[in-house]
Design a protein around this motif. Structure first.
Motif, PDB file in Angstrom:
ATOM      1  N   ARG A 195      -5.496  -3.779  -8.019  1.00 34.05           N
ATOM      2  CA  ARG A 195      -5.285  -2.502  -7.330  1.00 34.05           C
ATOM      3  C   ARG A 195      -6.618  -1.921  -6.891  1.00 34.05           C
ATOM      4  NH1 ARG A 195      -1.374   1.934  -9.879  1.00 34.05           N
ATOM      5  NH2 ARG A 195      -2.487   1.367 -11.782  1.00 34.05           N
ATOM      6  N   LEU A 196      -6.622  -1.379  -5.685  1.00 32.70           N
ATOM      7  CA  LEU A 196      -7.767  -0.675  -5.122  1.00 32.70           C
ATOM      8  C   LEU A 196      -7.253   0.663  -4.603  1.00 32.70           C
ATOM      9  CD1 LEU A 196     -10.766  -0.707  -3.986  1.00 32.70           C
ATOM     10  CD2 LEU A 196      -9.759  -1.679  -1.899  1.00 32.70           C
ATOM     11  N   VAL A 197      -7.887   1.756  -5.007  1.00 30.07           N
ATOM     12  CA  VAL A 197      -7.418   3.089  -4.620  1.00 30.07           C
ATOM     13  C   VAL A 197      -8.450   3.765  -3.727  1.00 30.07           C
ATOM     14  CG1 VAL A 197      -6.648   5.345  -5.428  1.00 30.07           C
ATOM     15  CG2 VAL A 197      -6.138   3.299  -6.782  1.00 30.07           C
ATOM     16  N   GLY A 198      -7.982   4.218  -2.564  1.00 35.78           N
ATOM     17  CA  GLY A 198      -8.824   5.001  -1.665  1.00 35.78           C
ATOM     18  C   GLY A 198      -8.221   6.379  -1.481  1.00 35.78           C
ATOM     19  N   THR A 199      -9.040   7.359  -1.143  1.00 37.71           N
ATOM     20  CA  THR A 199      -8.565   8.715  -0.968  1.00 37.71           C
ATOM     21  C   THR A 199      -8.685   9.140   0.495  1.00 37.71           C
ATOM     22  OG1 THR A 199     -10.728   9.717  -1.414  1.00 37.71           O
ATOM     23  CG2 THR A 199      -9.277   9.311  -3.304  1.00 37.71           C
ATOM     24  N   TYR A 200      -7.851  10.095   0.865  1.00 36.98           N
ATOM     25  CA  TYR A 200      -7.932  10.639   2.224  1.00 36.98           C
ATOM     26  C   TYR A 200      -7.296  12.016   2.258  1.00 36.98           C
ATOM     27  CZ  TYR A 200      -8.478  10.580   7.247  1.00 36.98           C
ATOM     28  OH  TYR A 200      -8.894  10.880   8.525  1.00 36.98           O
ATOM     29  N   VAL A 246      -6.027  16.152  -1.049  1.00 36.62           N
ATOM     30  CA  VAL A 246      -6.456  14.750  -1.087  1.00 36.62           C
ATOM     31  C   VAL A 246      -5.307  13.879  -1.572  1.00 36.62           C
ATOM     32  CG1 VAL A 246      -8.050  13.110  -2.142  1.00 36.62           C
ATOM     33  CG2 VAL A 246      -8.862  15.394  -1.493  1.00 36.62           C
ATOM     34  N   HIS A 247      -5.016  12.822  -0.817  1.00 36.94           N
ATOM     35  CA  HIS A 247      -3.995  11.846  -1.210  1.00 36.94           C
ATOM     36  C   HIS A 247      -4.683  10.573  -1.679  1.00 36.94           C
ATOM     37  CE1 HIS A 247      -0.191  13.558   0.804  1.00 36.94           C
ATOM     38  NE2 HIS A 247      -1.107  14.515   0.786  1.00 36.94           N
ATOM     39  N   HIS A 248      -4.017   9.863  -2.572  1.00 39.18           N
ATOM     40  CA  HIS A 248      -4.549   8.615  -3.117  1.00 39.18           C
ATOM     41  C   HIS A 248      -3.709   7.445  -2.614  1.00 39.18           C
ATOM     42  CE1 HIS A 248      -6.059  11.753  -5.776  1.00 39.18           C
ATOM     43  NE2 HIS A 248      -7.019  10.920  -6.128  1.00 39.18           N
ATOM     44  N   TYR A 249      -4.377   6.482  -2.006  1.00 36.43           N
ATOM     45  CA  TYR A 249      -3.694   5.345  -1.391  1.00 36.43           C
ATOM     46  C   TYR A 249      -3.952   4.099  -2.235  1.00 36.43           C
ATOM     47  CZ  TYR A 249      -3.001   8.680   2.257  1.00 36.43           C
ATOM     48  OH  TYR A 249      -2.604   9.821   2.933  1.00 36.43           O
ATOM     49  N   HIS A 250      -2.885   3.573  -2.826  1.00 35.98           N
ATOM     50  CA  HIS A 250      -2.970   2.446  -3.747  1.00 35.98           C
ATOM     51  C   HIS A 250      -2.695   1.149  -2.985  1.00 35.98           C
ATOM     52  CE1 HIS A 250      -2.713   4.817  -7.663  1.00 35.98           C
ATOM     53  NE2 HIS A 250      -2.621   5.728  -6.709  1.00 35.98           N
ATOM     54  N   VAL A 251      -3.738   0.350  -2.794  1.00 33.44           N
ATOM     55  CA  VAL A 251      -3.583  -0.976  -2.206  1.00 33.44           C
ATOM     56  C   VAL A 251      -3.372  -1.935  -3.374  1.00 33.44           C
ATOM     57  CG1 VAL A 251      -4.590  -2.727  -0.706  1.00 33.44           C
ATOM     58  CG2 VAL A 251      -5.153  -0.306  -0.340  1.00 33.44           C
ATOM     59  N   GLN A 252      -2.202  -2.537  -3.443  1.00 32.39           N
ATOM     60  CA  GLN A 252      -1.812  -3.349  -4.594  1.00 32.39           C
ATOM     61  C   GLN A 252      -1.558  -4.786  -4.139  1.00 32.39           C
ATOM     62  OE1 GLN A 252       1.394  -0.499  -6.466  1.00 32.39           O
ATOM     63  NE2 GLN A 252       0.966  -0.029  -4.341  1.00 32.39           N
ATOM     64  N   LEU A 253      -2.205  -5.723  -4.809  1.00 29.61           N
ATOM     65  CA  LEU A 253      -2.074  -7.129  -4.464  1.00 29.61           C
ATOM     66  C   LEU A 253      -1.479  -7.887  -5.641  1.00 29.61           C
ATOM     67  CD1 LEU A 253      -2.859  -9.053  -2.066  1.00 29.61           C
ATOM     68  CD2 LEU A 253      -4.875  -9.647  -3.417  1.00 29.61           C
ATOM     69  N   PHE A 254      -0.531  -8.764  -5.353  1.00 23.75           N
ATOM     70  CA  PHE A 254       0.160  -9.512  -6.397  1.00 23.75           C
ATOM     71  C   PHE A 254       0.018 -11.013  -6.152  1.00 23.75           C
ATOM     72  CE2 PHE A 254       2.178  -5.433  -5.822  1.00 23.75           C
ATOM     73  CZ  PHE A 254       2.250  -4.947  -7.118  1.00 23.75           C
ATOM     74  N   MET A 302       0.864  -1.184   0.000  1.00 19.01           N
ATOM     75  CA  MET A 302       0.000   0.000   0.000  1.00 19.01           C
ATOM     76  C   MET A 302       0.899   1.231   0.000  1.00 19.01           C
ATOM     77  SD  MET A 302      -2.939   1.086   2.764  1.00 19.01           S
ATOM     78  CE  MET A 302      -3.555   2.764   2.866  1.00 19.01           C
ATOM     79  N   GLU A 303       0.685   2.096  -1.016  1.00 18.92           N
ATOM     80  CA  GLU A 303       1.556   3.256  -1.193  1.00 18.92           C
ATOM     81  C   GLU A 303       0.757   4.527  -1.472  1.00 18.92           C
ATOM     82  OE1 GLU A 303       5.428   2.007  -3.479  1.00 18.92           O
ATOM     83  OE2 GLU A 303       3.725   1.041  -4.460  1.00 18.92           O
ATOM     84  N   ASP A 304       1.360   5.653  -1.102  1.00 20.33           N
ATOM     85  CA  ASP A 304       0.789   6.972  -1.367  1.00 20.33           C
ATOM     86  C   ASP A 304       1.729   7.741  -2.290  1.00 20.33           C
ATOM     87  OD1 ASP A 304      -0.166   9.575  -1.358  1.00 20.33           O
ATOM     88  OD2 ASP A 304       0.415   9.978   0.726  1.00 20.33           O
ATOM     89  N   PRO A 305       1.408   7.848  -3.588  1.00 19.36           N
ATOM     90  CA  PRO A 305       2.282   8.580  -4.513  1.00 19.36           C
ATOM     91  C   PRO A 305       2.148  10.094  -4.402  1.00 19.36           C
ATOM     92  CG  PRO A 305       0.351   7.787  -5.678  1.00 19.36           C
ATOM     93  CD  PRO A 305       0.253   7.244  -4.274  1.00 19.36           C
ATOM     94  N   ASP A 306       1.199  10.578  -3.607  1.00 18.43           N
ATOM     95  CA  ASP A 306       0.995  12.017  -3.475  1.00 18.43           C
ATOM     96  C   ASP A 306       1.816  12.630  -2.346  1.00 18.43           C
ATOM     97  OD1 ASP A 306      -0.923  11.997  -5.549  1.00 18.43           O
ATOM     98  OD2 ASP A 306      -2.465  11.340  -4.141  1.00 18.43           O
ATOM     99  N   ALA A 307       2.584  11.801  -1.642  1.00 19.23           N
ATOM    100  CA  ALA A 307       3.441  12.323  -0.579  1.00 19.23           C
ATOM    101  C   ALA A 307       4.499  13.257  -1.174  1.00 19.23           C
ATOM    102  CB  ALA A 307       4.113  11.166   0.164  1.00 19.23           C
ATOM    103  N   ASP A 308       4.927  14.219  -0.387  1.00 20.76           N
ATOM    104  CA  ASP A 308       5.877  15.225  -0.855  1.00 20.76           C
ATOM    105  C   ASP A 308       7.300  14.666  -0.783  1.00 20.76           C
ATOM    106  OD1 ASP A 308       7.038  17.540  -1.710  1.00 20.76           O
ATOM    107  OD2 ASP A 308       6.851  18.601   0.204  1.00 20.76           O
TER     108      ASP A 308
END
Length: 205
Positions: A192-197, A154-162, A89-95
């Motif tokens: 992939r499932l994306v949630g926002t916060y 708003v940040h986007h949190y990518h829950v990624q399953l492999f 699970m990653e947040d690509p919107d982090a600074d």
């Protein structure tokens, strides 16, 4: 060289430098889902869902680090031939140049197609039996919920399953990069499932 020519070449030089830096970072510069590790020929997508939040929708407060910081419930379609599943699970919107890592897990048993909410923050779980959790970018084990800085939007949190064709033998305190490297050549499918916060607004004085 004239100052006009130097100004014209500067954007090109900057672009080349940024590209070189990205190449040096390798997988670390992109989401695990989009990196080369998951782009091998034949890799197929499957569906990941959650009863905690819908794809593209807001993550509830209880799953954030501003709330109860409990992991969300997840469910997916079993992938034929999978020996285990791994999660990032990653947040690509982090600074920062690379996405901020909130959750790393692997050796989710092949017979498991769902995770309940509120998994324990332990390196090895009894349920699901054998599932392992590594270090997030806070430096703790297991799930670390969204905690974007106030005012960062708003940040986007990518829950990624492999889905993997093997189980992984990596250190108990492995991080995202160690997991990505171990998955190379073993990915059968990805979801992939994306949630926002967004950070809660401060109360008016």
């Amino acid at each position: 060289m004239t100052s006009t020519r130097r100004r014209a070449l500067f954007p090109l030089a900057l672009a080349s430098l940024l590209a070189a830096l990205a190449a040096c970072r390798g997988e670390d510069a992109s989401l695990a889902f989009d990196g080369a590790v998951a782009q091998a020929a034949g890799v197929g997508d499957f569906v990941l869902t959650s009863t905690s939040f819908a794809d593209g929708q807001a993550i509830p407060l209880r799953h954030s680090a501003y709330g109860d910081d409990v992991s969300p419930a997840l469910a997916w379609q079993p992938v034929a031939g999978a020996a285990s599943y791994a999660l990032v699970m990653e947040d690509p919107d982090a600074d920062r140049p690379a996405p901020y890592v909130h959750w790393v897990a692997w050796n989710i048993p092949a017979g498991v197609a769902a995770l309940p909410a509120g998994l324990a923050a332990e390196p090895v779980l009894a349920a699901p039996d054998g599932m392992q959790q590594g270090l997030n970018d806070r430096g703790s084990t297991g799930y670390f919920g969204p905690k974007p800085p106030a005012g960062s939007g708003v940040h986007h949190y990518h829950v990624q399953l492999f889905a993997l064709d093997t189980t992984l033998d990596i250190a108990a305190d492995a991080d995202r990069n160690a997991l990505v490297n171990a998955m190379r050549g073993h990915v059968l499918g990805r979801a992939r499932l994306v949630g926002t916060y967004a950070a809660p607004e401060a109360p008016a004085p």
